[in-house]
Design a protein around this motif. Structure first.
Motif, mmCIF file in Angstrom:
data_model
loop_
_atom_site.group_PDB
_atom_site.id
_atom_site.type_symbol
_atom_site.label_atom_id
_atom_site.label_comp_id
_atom_site.label_asym_id
_atom_site.label_seq_id
_atom_site.Cartn_x
_atom_site.Cartn_y
_atom_site.Cartn_z
ATOM 1 N N LEU A 189 0.870 -1.168 0.000
ATOM 2 C CA LEU A 189 0.000 0.000 0.000
ATOM 3 C C LEU A 189 0.906 1.216 0.000
ATOM 4 O O LEU A 189 1.874 1.282 0.750
ATOM 5 C CB LEU A 189 -0.884 0.034 1.247
ATOM 6 N N THR A 190 0.622 2.166 -0.843
ATOM 7 C CA THR A 190 1.433 3.358 -0.958
ATOM 8 C C THR A 190 0.569 4.559 -0.621
ATOM 9 O O THR A 190 -0.539 4.687 -1.122
ATOM 10 C CB THR A 190 1.988 3.486 -2.391
ATOM 11 N N GLY A 201 1.631 2.186 -9.853
ATOM 12 C CA GLY A 201 0.626 3.218 -10.115
ATOM 13 C C GLY A 201 0.917 4.493 -9.349
ATOM 14 O O GLY A 201 0.791 5.596 -9.879
ATOM 15 N N ALA A 202 1.325 4.355 -8.091
ATOM 16 C CA ALA A 202 1.677 5.522 -7.283
ATOM 17 C C ALA A 202 2.897 6.221 -7.873
ATOM 18 O O ALA A 202 2.942 7.454 -7.956
ATOM 19 C CB ALA A 202 1.946 5.099 -5.849
ATOM 20 N N TRP A 203 3.899 5.449 -8.293
ATOM 21 C CA TRP A 203 5.112 6.027 -8.883
ATOM 22 C C TRP A 203 4.749 6.822 -10.132
ATOM 23 O O TRP A 203 5.236 7.933 -10.335
ATOM 24 C CB TRP A 203 6.120 4.926 -9.212
ATOM 25 N N VAL A 219 0.644 16.645 -6.144
ATOM 26 C CA VAL A 219 0.745 15.305 -5.582
ATOM 27 C C VAL A 219 1.952 15.270 -4.650
ATOM 28 O O VAL A 219 3.079 15.523 -5.067
ATOM 29 C CB VAL A 219 0.893 14.233 -6.683
ATOM 30 N N LEU A 220 1.697 15.025 -3.371
ATOM 31 C CA LEU A 220 2.767 14.921 -2.382
ATOM 32 C C LEU A 220 3.146 13.452 -2.235
ATOM 33 O O LEU A 220 2.288 12.578 -2.263
ATOM 34 C CB LEU A 220 2.305 15.488 -1.048
ATOM 35 N N ASP A 221 4.404 13.207 -2.063
ATOM 36 C CA ASP A 221 4.944 11.846 -2.035
ATOM 37 C C ASP A 221 5.647 11.612 -0.696
ATOM 38 O O ASP A 221 6.866 11.622 -0.620
ATOM 39 C CB ASP A 221 5.918 11.704 -3.210
ATOM 40 N N PRO A 222 4.884 11.400 0.398
ATOM 41 C CA PRO A 222 5.515 11.315 1.711
ATOM 42 C C PRO A 222 6.463 10.123 1.882
ATOM 43 O O PRO A 222 7.367 10.177 2.706
ATOM 44 C CB PRO A 222 4.328 11.212 2.675
ATOM 45 N N LYS A 260 9.095 8.410 -5.623
ATOM 46 C CA LYS A 260 9.634 8.889 -6.899
ATOM 47 C C LYS A 260 11.142 8.698 -7.009
ATOM 48 O O LYS A 260 11.693 8.784 -8.088
ATOM 49 C CB LYS A 260 9.248 10.342 -7.130
ATOM 50 N N ARG A 261 11.803 8.386 -5.908
ATOM 51 C CA ARG A 261 13.260 8.162 -5.968
ATOM 52 C C ARG A 261 13.602 6.849 -6.669
ATOM 53 O O ARG A 261 14.743 6.633 -7.056
ATOM 54 C CB ARG A 261 13.859 8.164 -4.571
#
Length: 90
Positions: A3-4, A25-27, A39-42, A46-47
């Motif tokens: 879960l992301t 999908g989140a990436w 879109v925040l990526d806590p 994305k790394r």
């Protein structure tokens, strides 16, 4: 499968929290956000480099180890079992 967590903010400043069942999908969403949405990526997904399928991105996270992947994000509790999370709350 992981879960992301993503946070999406609209123009009016409203925040929406989403759990994605797909790391890929989140990436894709954080690296190519829709126009007019922030879109925040806590978890800093994305790394990760680009992957062609879900199995490969999950394998990359597994190779690193989920605890190391989320270290320093403030979301380390996601690596705990539900019973451990409840103990920390009380």
């Amino acid at each position: 499968m992981y879960l992301t967590l993503l946070i999406i903010e609209d123009k009016s400043g409203h925040n929406y929290y989403f759990n994605f069942m797909s790391a890929l999908g989140a990436w894709q969403l954080v690296t190519n956000p829709p126009k007019n949405l922030k879109v925040l990526d806590p978890l800093n997904i994305k790394r990760l480099p680009s992957f062609k399928n879900e199995h490969k991105i999950v394998a990359a996270i597994n190779d690193l180890g989920f605890a190391k992947f989320i270290a320093g994000t403030g979301y380390e509790f996601l690596d705990l079992k539900p019973s451990e999370t409840i103990k920390q709350m009380y």
